[in-house]
Design an enzyme around this catalytic site. Structure first.
Site, PDB file in Angstrom:
ATOM      1  N   PRO A  38       0.731  -1.261   0.000  1.00 45.05           N
ATOM      2  CA  PRO A  38       0.000   0.000   0.000  1.00 45.05           C
ATOM      3  C   PRO A  38       0.763   1.316   0.000  1.00 45.05           C
ATOM      4  CG  PRO A  38       0.105  -0.863   2.199  1.00 45.05           C
ATOM      5  CD  PRO A  38       1.021  -1.671   1.350  1.00 45.05           C
ATOM      6  N   GLU A  39       1.913   1.443  -0.604  1.00 38.27           N
ATOM      7  CA  GLU A  39       2.437   2.805  -0.693  1.00 38.27           C
ATOM      8  C   GLU A  39       2.048   3.403  -2.035  1.00 38.27           C
ATOM      9  OE1 GLU A  39       6.039   4.124   1.084  1.00 38.27           O
ATOM     10  OE2 GLU A  39       6.443   2.137   1.905  1.00 38.27           O
ATOM     11  N   ARG A  96      -5.852  -7.725   7.321  1.00 35.48           N
ATOM     12  CA  ARG A  96      -5.795  -7.049   8.620  1.00 35.48           C
ATOM     13  C   ARG A  96      -6.908  -6.037   8.828  1.00 35.48           C
ATOM     14  NH1 ARG A  96       0.367  -5.400   9.619  1.00 35.48           N
ATOM     15  NH2 ARG A  96      -0.426  -4.841  11.665  1.00 35.48           N
ATOM     16  N   HIS A 144     -10.524 -13.363   3.079  1.00 37.56           N
ATOM     17  CA  HIS A 144     -10.602 -11.985   3.582  1.00 37.56           C
ATOM     18  C   HIS A 144     -11.190 -11.025   2.566  1.00 37.56           C
ATOM     19  CE1 HIS A 144      -8.353 -13.281   7.057  1.00 37.56           C
ATOM     20  NE2 HIS A 144      -7.445 -13.790   6.261  1.00 37.56           N
ATOM     21  N   ARG A 203       9.489  21.447  12.745  1.00 38.18           N
ATOM     22  CA  ARG A 203      10.812  21.144  13.305  1.00 38.18           C
ATOM     23  C   ARG A 203      10.987  19.659  13.585  1.00 38.18           C
ATOM     24  NH1 ARG A 203      11.039  25.828  17.804  1.00 38.18           N
ATOM     25  NH2 ARG A 203      13.027  24.860  18.290  1.00 38.18           N
TER      26      ARG A 203
END
Length: 303
Positions: A25-26, A136, A114, A178
């Site tokens: 999943p990226e 998942r 699934h 930062r």
DNA sequence: AAATGGACCTGGTGGC
DNA sequence: TGCCACCAGGTCCATT
């Protein structure tokens, strides 16, 4: 033959006639899914749709809400999010989470484990079953009456897409926080699409230490990191496209996708640029791998 | 503001 | 072989 800490890239892959989209999943994988799904369903009519697991669908889960009787007009992506849009505006938001995947099944192919949502679509070349499977269940399917609503409810908080953000805007955004630069890259409100793998890969490509305070990067290095992200994602999309289709057996040759990793999953192995051992640690709660020599940071002595 | 830790889930892996 | 702890591409929330 696996190096220590090597990630499991092969995912779940089986032989078979169907188009297999492995759960990964990226942004590059989501883009690969988008292209492949679009190629099958754009212009196709949704004959039926069904939520097998009601809770996986957020919002109305009726067949109509899931685009039944609609014609798919487009499949879009922003960051890691997908949208499937019907010609009358009805839209589905799809997020793959960690293990989610959309698949186009071959005729007669059994429903994968699934599977939480399924569609039957009429394409130019016949009926196809499309399923959303997600072991998942970190992903989900959201239903909306219009793409505008989807955009407002699901995409409004996301930063610019990592593939198309101009270097100057990227540098501006990095300059406003930062935090460690890696934490900034993982923040989808700042930049949409970069996950743990590509954060590490891009930082290595740009020679930037993941722990470097974001706002303290020079303008030139921030822009360089922006270019490195695009370069890394572009290559991954190109490699991902070929790897998804072509099965690599787990004992043999690595796919182009895995071979392209310079740091992720290679802790302890030599840096491909300088040969020193790659270090690893936890930054922003995520396993992080970097080269203490090639990646200049605020604190190079401990790197 | 940001770091940390836990939660949400299942499955694969490696150690014993 | 079995059991078990640990780890995983992503968010989301509560707590410091």
């Amino acid at each position: 033959m696996r190096r220590p800490g090597r990630s499991r890239y092969t995912g779940r892959t089986r032989t078979g006639a169907g188009v297999r989209l492995r759960p990964m999943p990226e942004l590059p994988e989501v883009e690969t899914v988008r292209r492949m799904i679009a190629g099958v369903v754009v212009g196709a009519r949704v004959a039926s749709a069904r939520a097998i697991r009601r809770a996986y669908v957020i919002g109305s889960a009726t067949p109509r809400a899931l685009l039944a009787d609609g014609v798919i007009e487009s499949v879009r992506r922003h960051g890691k999010q997908l949208a499937i849009v019907a010609d009358d505006g009805r839209s589905l938001g799809v997020h793959l989470g960690m293990t989610g995947g959309l698949r186009v099944l071959a005729p007669g192919e059994p429903t994968p484990g699934h599977t939480h949502v399924e569609w039957d679509v009429e394409t130019d070349s016949g009926h196809r079953r499309v399923v959303m499977a997600d072991a998942r269940r970190f992903g989900g399917v959201w239903t909306f009456a219009s793409f505008e609503e989807l955009r407002r409810r699901r995409w409004a908080t996301l930063g610019p897409d990592a593939l198309s953000i101009p270097d100057d805007e990227f540098a501006d955004r990095l300059g406003r926080t930062r935090r460690a630069v890696k934490a900034a890259l993982l923040d989808q409100r700042l930049l949409a699409g970069v996950g743990n793998i590509y954060a590490d890969e891009s930082l290595h490509a740009a020679g930037v230490h993941p722990g470097h305070p974001s706002a303290r990067l020079s303008r030139a290095r921030a822009r360089r990191l922006g270019r490195a992200i695009r370069w890394t994602l572009d290559r991954a999309i190109a490699a991902g496209g070929s790897t998804v289709r072509d099965y690599r057996d787990p004992t043999g040759v690595e796919g182009a996708f895995a071979a392209a990793h310079a740091v992720y999953g290679r802790a302890g192995a030599p840096c491909l640029r300088c040969g020193r051992r790659l270090r690893s640690g936890v930054i922003s709660g995520r396993t992080t791998v970097w080269c203490g020599s090639c990646q200049r940071g605020p604190d190079s002595r401990r790197a």
